[in-house]
Design an enzyme around this catalytic site. Structure first.
Site, mmCIF file in Angstrom:
data_model
loop_
_atom_site.group_PDB
_atom_site.id
_atom_site.type_symbol
_atom_site.label_atom_id
_atom_site.label_comp_id
_atom_site.label_asym_id
_atom_site.label_seq_id
_atom_site.Cartn_x
_atom_site.Cartn_y
_atom_site.Cartn_z
ATOM 1 N N GLY C 29 0.829 -1.206 0.000
ATOM 2 C CA GLY C 29 0.000 0.000 0.000
ATOM 3 C C GLY C 29 0.858 1.247 0.000
ATOM 4 N N CYS C 163 -5.589 11.096 8.580
ATOM 5 C CA CYS C 163 -4.865 12.235 7.993
ATOM 6 C C CYS C 163 -5.669 13.522 8.091
ATOM 7 C CB CYS C 163 -4.476 11.938 6.552
ATOM 8 S SG CYS C 163 -5.821 11.357 5.524
#
Lengths: 363, 363, 363, 363
Positions: C29, C163
């Site tokens: 990823g 995030c």
């Protein structure tokens, strides 16, 4: 007002005044969407049907957001309605299987896939795999009017050219016509840059935004199938390399050409003017001032225009030819509508009047 | 914390432990900014001075936002401080005028402009205009260690290569070394794609975002000055065309090569492995699976790495070579620091360890 | 030289001098790739293992092209080797199932998913679905050192923040600390803009380049899960909306804040300076001249820096706070390494020294 | 064929059948270029003159490459020819100086600058500087037909709205009309994202491609002048912040609204349907499946369409309204032509039929 919840509509799929009815097979793909946009705005066509396996019963606008105002829903591809002209925008291999059914439903078939764009089964086998309906190959006419206008008139099976081949053919044809280039002359290197729409609506890992943004990626370094068309229709073997760059629409072919003998700028201007001065969609762009001095995909985005230009590299006798198109338009759906206009004897520019935008980013 | 209002700092321009002092002339340009970034992180250099006519007295971070933590202000270029190594990143023509002053201030001069990168005044005159300090041309060493490592050791005047020339030279040198390519072999077509940083920090109408976004623009169709370097250092006349594409950093050279005789894939692997197997910054990328099968500017963005790869087009005996660099790094500031490392006998990779990012957009 | 065919390597996964061994779960990823980049360059970590279900036995560089020089192959996730620190970068839901196995293999676990980032099973159930290992929730420490440095020291289970939540928390925390904002004050509207890497390496139709390019797309208009973290760690209910914009990396939070009473610019400078003046990764950017006058994701791309800034809208007593991070770094892998540094008592900036690039496009 | 060297032309500037003559002042700017494109394709207008100080005597196509086929050259702005309708697309401040001359040359003036778009000299002074021709302010009609259709009929001075104000007004007007929003209700936060064309053709350092690419840049954090229009025409004080993002065309306004009392989704659907169901250019886009579930600038690029949609954030009683337009079209040139159509009693959609593209990148 229109939209997902609209009952009214402002774009008119079903145009009672139009002379011809049209159907679109494969309407959810990018080329299919462009066909629907062009036909909806075309004065001579009324759209009777747009098929889609994946989006049957959904509105066209749910897939193509620019067409949210279009009052049309996709139907299953198995049930074809009778139309005057059937446009097929399916992946390679589908049309050759269903071509008989297409002709049962329609008088004229315009196929945008690779299935009928090569002139012989032998050539097809060489570049693709075995052909299911070779008997149609000779009947099919290559859709590029700048190359094949006379044969397109009255044609009933029209095969759209590949976008990269189209850009290359438009760039080199004037040189071939004038004998500046030919089977006997030197190397022809064609370095093509294309946008992400060429990969189609499906995409894969390489087409995902994080991986595809900002690339200069050799995606077909050698052996691109469009070489076959260029060989078949221009009689040229070209050294062909395709790069993916960061734009969505557009194909730009830079052709590095080494004629045998001396060539002047005047010869080149003569060749290009002679070839294209009566062509409604061709623009000769070479030098001059300002920002846009050569062909650029941006300048033709959304339109059926093709731009060509050149420079002469005196020191080593190279001609550099630039050719720019919108791969979805002149390289696909626009070319198909243009060819249909020619085939039916309509105004050539009908439905293709959009002049493009300035400024425009990565169209 | 640091920033416009910072009194503390975490990046250390003045490194008391460093062996060498450095100055940067022209620190507001893109290459100057990269030099400052690299030198600030370099274990062997302490930055004593960064000059700028336009931004004197301003912090480096006010121009280069990535360096907001760097405790350093630009000074006027007229007052040069004594340093061990002076890096000049000014527009072409400045260094040749000031080269004597540079050597008064520094033992070693690394110039990133074109002023000293050609080996003779004659060649310079042919491609640029008259040279003001031709006596330095022979003294200057071309900064590319992969080409010129031995001469760089101990050199006191180092001339950075052009970014497009660097990409091309890195791509073709192994073929020249092995005799696959040479002055007697066939055409060499080099089709380069570059990012907008190549135009520098100034820019103009053609560099404005609305006009520059999404382009495939032939900006140097013929007669690009970097041909001179390729001729001088590889002994090859190349047909050279440069396109602007939508990225900020990066130069990608696609070289279409036609050797005289038959070449095998094994020959090619041998040539490239032989040339680069001991090179710390070179990567050979050719085929394999996944999304990134060939050299790509994205894969080296921000780094001093160079990627090369190739395909062999059997049918027409063409070799297609791909070469990708970050034009600001391997094509400019990174190359300069690498050359300085070699000249001073430092670890070659010192200050150049950054490995690049994935994913990364249009870096 | 290194690359697909390399036998030598220049980046050192296995660092014999490093104090700690590390493993990375989910290395294919985007966050996993960044972890591998950071740990390979970290002086205190040696990478023992990187797992991947889809790419087992392939080189890390075949997936992450920036790491082509890294001499490391993915292994199956079922066979975990013993390490000091295990970093897990798998999709949400995987770590809570395997957490016991993780602790059998490692002393310290740093999980980048959402699995352990909320403080209670109740809150988790409210925003996600049932939790498989609720007994670990209290043990886990939120990875943001600017918020939770004291508790991270010595922690053995570290949960990386989201995030978008990270950008928001960094922007608003100084106002909460100073009492300018709190549960009793007015509306807090947080309008976030994020890049395409936030969607992960998988992507779907909405992430394909033709659809994702050039967007301003409301992808989470309401009810974004990161609201839960903001509520849990700042004690604020925020009105949260996330837009996808055309960049690959980056998260930018614009927070529109309406304090109850009058606030001065001095109050705001005091709050932000007080909060961040000793923070090695935080930059206060507010006003000044030049192009980059406020926080921007571009300015921190590739780095672990966080930028915050503000303006005071006197007429209606609104404070506008801007906060920018690289979502893959400060918002994910960089935060994780920073937290591990704190947990182990290492230099906080170890492995996180990269200063970012200028110019840089859509990083 | 047409182009720089063309003698023939396919796009018809001078249309003998058109009912009205038109002139364009400031034809080299982006809005001027769009006016020329729209008027050239408009069945009721013939372009008599396009002026430009910087490009007098040059072809329109040398500046706007999409109009290379247009047979028209720029003339000096000092010599105005008599026309029915004069469109002025000059920087703010020019039209108020020349308005008397405009009315000597034309019966109807459509001004795209800010000069006449506020209803009083007092308000103008508050947001701009002193007005040179305040006596025209009351005479001018705001160009947005969705807001001001009745007054536009027969108007002789039409003032184009600001692009960001237009997006905001279109988004919020239905809520104001229904009393859901008003001067007494809670905060209205408007967070706008715009493309680089908003900065105009001139640009500066901040607009250069290397600096402008990939940004999320707060360029008007507070005190944007378009607030004045929103206040004047909607009666709302809004907290307004504008960000530059990476696209060329487009303005997207996200309005975070906090009504006083409870609001249902049905109320919202009712308000928006009621406001826009008869509007030919408005689309209500809210939810549904697929990639494009909310308003997006991409979906309307190149068109005069406006898209609005909303979500209801039940927990905190926030309504999030999304509004997307092409800033060069609905936010400028398209709005101007639409208003002229209304003023002259023409078909409202005349010349504005283009449906936009799919796929399209950063249009």
């Amino acid at each position: 007002m229109s939209g997902a919840d609209a009952t009214a509509t402002d774009a008119d799929a079903h145009d009672a005044d139009a002379e011809y009815t049209a159907g679109v097979i494969g309407g959810t793909g990018f080329a299919g969407g462009e066909l629907l946009r062009l036909l909806a705005g075309h004065p001579d066509f009324s759209i009777v049907q747009a098929t889609s396996r994946s989006a049957a019963n959904k509105t066209v606008g749910s897939v193509h957001p620019n067409l949210r105002s279009l009052d049309l829903r996709f139907t299953e591809p198995s049930d074809l309605e009778s139309v005057d002209v059937l446009f097929a925008a399916t992946p390679h291999g589908v049309s050759m299987e269903r071509i008989d059914a297409y002709f049962e439903a329609a008088d004229t078939v315009v196929d945008l896939s690779a299935d009928f764009r090569l002139p012989s089964a032998e050539l097809y086998d060489e570049w693709y795999e075995g052909h299911d309906a070779p008997e149609y190959l000779e009947r099919a006419e290559y859709a590029l009017p700048e190359l094949n206008r006379e044969n397109l008139a009255g044609a009933d099976l029209i095969a759209g050219g590949g976008c990269n081949a189209t850009a290359t053919i438009l760039g080199l044809k004037p040189l071939v016509d004038e004998g500046i280039l030919g089977p006997e002359t030197g190397e022809v290197v064609v370095d093509v840059k294309v946008g992400s729409s060429e990969g189609g609506a499906g995409g894969g890992a390489a087409s995902s935004h994080p991986e595809r943004s900002g690339v200069v990626r050799p995606y077909a370094p050698i052996s691109h199938r469009h070489e076959a068309e260029i060989g078949a229709y221009l009689g040229l073997d070209v050294s062909f390399t395709v790069h993916a760059v960061d734009m969505v629409r557009g194909a730009s072919a830079t052709c590095h050409v080494f004629p045998d003998g001396p060539v002047s700028k005047g010869d080149l201007w003569g060749a290009y003017r002679g070839a294209y001065e009566d062509e409604p969609f061709m623009r000769l762009v070479s030098g001059g001032g300002g920002v846009y001095r050569y062909p650029e995909p941006k300048a033709v985005a959304g339109t059926n225009a093709g731009e060509v230009g050149f420079e002469l590299d005196a020191s080593n006798k190279r001609v550099v030819v630039f050719s720019a198109i919108d791969n979805m338009m002149k390289g696909s759906a626009g070319q198909a509508v243009h060819a249909a206009n020619v085939a039916l004897g309509l105004e050539e520019t009908a439905g293709l009047e959009f002049q493009g935008l300035h400024p425009v980013g990565s169209p």
